[in-house]
Scaffold this active site. Structure first.
Site, PDB file in Angstrom:
ATOM      1  N   GLY A  98       7.222   4.298   3.557  1.00  0.00           N
ATOM      2  CA  GLY A  98       7.779   5.850   4.358  1.00  0.00           C
ATOM      3  C   GLY A  98       9.122   5.723   4.268  1.00  0.00           C
ATOM      4  N   LEU A 133       0.964  -1.126  -0.110  1.00  0.00           N
ATOM      5  CA  LEU A 133      -0.021  -0.087   0.015  1.00  0.00           C
ATOM      6  C   LEU A 133       0.837   1.332   0.070  1.00  0.00           C
ATOM      7  CD1 LEU A 133      -2.801  -1.130   2.706  1.00  0.00           C
ATOM      8  CD2 LEU A 133      -2.816  -0.954   0.160  1.00  0.00           C
ATOM      9  N   GLY A 134       2.174   1.189   0.540  1.00  0.00           N
ATOM     10  CA  GLY A 134       2.975   2.337   0.586  1.00  0.00           C
ATOM     11  C   GLY A 134       4.018   2.197   1.416  1.00  0.00           C
ATOM     12  N   VAL A 152       3.969  -0.734   4.326  1.00  0.00           N
ATOM     13  CA  VAL A 152       2.559  -1.302   4.736  1.00  0.00           C
ATOM     14  C   VAL A 152       1.885  -2.077   3.881  1.00  0.00           C
ATOM     15  CG1 VAL A 152       0.145  -0.601   5.488  1.00  0.00           C
ATOM     16  CG2 VAL A 152       2.217   0.765   6.046  1.00  0.00           C
ATOM     17  N   LYS A 207       1.879  -3.643   9.102  1.00  0.00           N
ATOM     18  CA  LYS A 207       3.156  -2.736   8.542  1.00  0.00           C
ATOM     19  C   LYS A 207       4.747  -3.287   9.339  1.00  0.00           C
ATOM     20  CE  LYS A 207       5.202   1.686  10.223  1.00  0.00           C
ATOM     21  NZ  LYS A 207       4.615   3.050  11.033  1.00  0.00           N
ATOM     22  N   ASP A 220       5.098  13.313  13.703  1.00  0.00           N
ATOM     23  CA  ASP A 220       5.364  13.461  12.117  1.00  0.00           C
ATOM     24  C   ASP A 220       4.080  13.473  11.726  1.00  0.00           C
ATOM     25  OD1 ASP A 220       6.856  12.993   9.623  1.00  0.00           O
ATOM     26  OD2 ASP A 220       6.381  10.805   9.788  1.00  0.00           O
TER      27      ASP A 220
END
Length: 294
Positions: A31, A28-29, A36, A57, A154
């Protein structure tokens, strides 16, 4: 949490199934610290759950090789496990796949759009009605976590999701506890690793100061200004320029924000934390919303 979208599974060493239960379907992504995945819970599926999906995650490869990586991930889980607010994403479990030596967190799989994507769709900013519908619950969530001694660390558009009519704050990977049992948990050495997002990090963090509630307030104020105008208040300038007082003096009220709300938002955007004398709760109230979760 997710910042870079992808539709394909990694071709690296990421296992297909974790803990004999979670089948990784697609990323999904990714960082700076975490990756994730959308995962299917095979146990829930076996018992007929029509929606056996979770978000999973794990730390990125760079961080997973660190000897204290699992402890850091557990700290994020422990920090957020204690939070109960409708606008804060709640984790399900912390688990370790012993065979692959992989720690991970499972959590609700959210459906919606992160605020950075929303800004791409609304380049001129949101209307006041749209902005208030996001700002009030987000600030209430921030006031809630600060009231429990937790700092996010963050706050930025990609860490807030609009899911239907709900606003969800997530990714506490840079967070820490100011008080309570979680204060003793290990956390990221920010002096060793510059993990802040420059466009949203308070100037004092970029200069080496410790995380504070005031720093979170600065970050969320940058986010709200951007939602109201379509532009970042300081155009994501490098930290040396962002500390230039002339830029702060030149800051104008965003056109989609009522005039009565500007003094509070302006105070939250002060470069000097001593002049940033406004809390998340006060900013929430100034934008027209009293607390609804205390």
């Amino acid at each position: 949490m997710p910042t870079v979208a992808s539709n394909e599974r990694s071709t690296g060493e990421t296992p297909e199934i974790l803990a004999g239960r979670y089948r990784l379907e697609r990323m999904l992504g990714a960082g700076g610290m975490g990756v994730v995945w959308r995962a299917r819970d095979l146990l829930h599926e076996q018992y007929g759950d029509p929606e056996p999906y979770v978000a999973l995650k794990m730390l990125s490869e760079q961080f997973s090789e660190s000897p204290d990586a699992s402890a850091l991930l557990y700290s994020e889980f422990a920090l957020t496990r204690q939070l109960r607010h409708p606008n804060v994403l709640h984790p399900y479990t912390f688990e370790v796949d012993a065979a692959h030596r992989q720690a991970f967190i499972t959590m609700e799989l959210m459906h919606g759009i992160t605020l950075d994507k929303l800004l791409c769709e609304k380049p001129s900013g949101l209307t006041w009605h749209e902005l208030k519908a996001i700002a009030v619950p987000l600030l209430d969530a921030l006031a809630y976590i600060h009231g429990r001694g937790v700092l996010h660390g963050d706050l930025k558009p990609s860490n807030v999701m609009l899911s239907g009519e709900e606003v969800r704050l997530f990714d506490f990977g840079l967070g820490l506890a100011e008080k309570g049992p979680c204060k003793r948990l290990p956390h990221l050495d920010r002096k060793r690793l510059k993990a802040w997002t420059p466009g949203y990090a308070a100037p004092e963090l970029l200069e080496g100061a410790t995380l504070s509630a005031a720093a979170d307030v600065y970050s969320v104020a940058c986010l709200l200004y951007e939602l109201a105008s379509g532009n970042h208040p300081f155009r994501r300038l490098p930290s040396t320029q962002a500390r230039d007082a002339r830029l702060e003096r030149q800051l104008n009220a965003p056109r989609n924000l009522p005039r009565r709300c500007w003094p509070a938002l302006r105070a939250a955007l002060a470069f000097d934390p001593r002049q940033r004398d406004i809390s998340a709760a006060q900013l929430r109230d100034a934008l027209g919303g009293g607390s609804f979760w205390w």
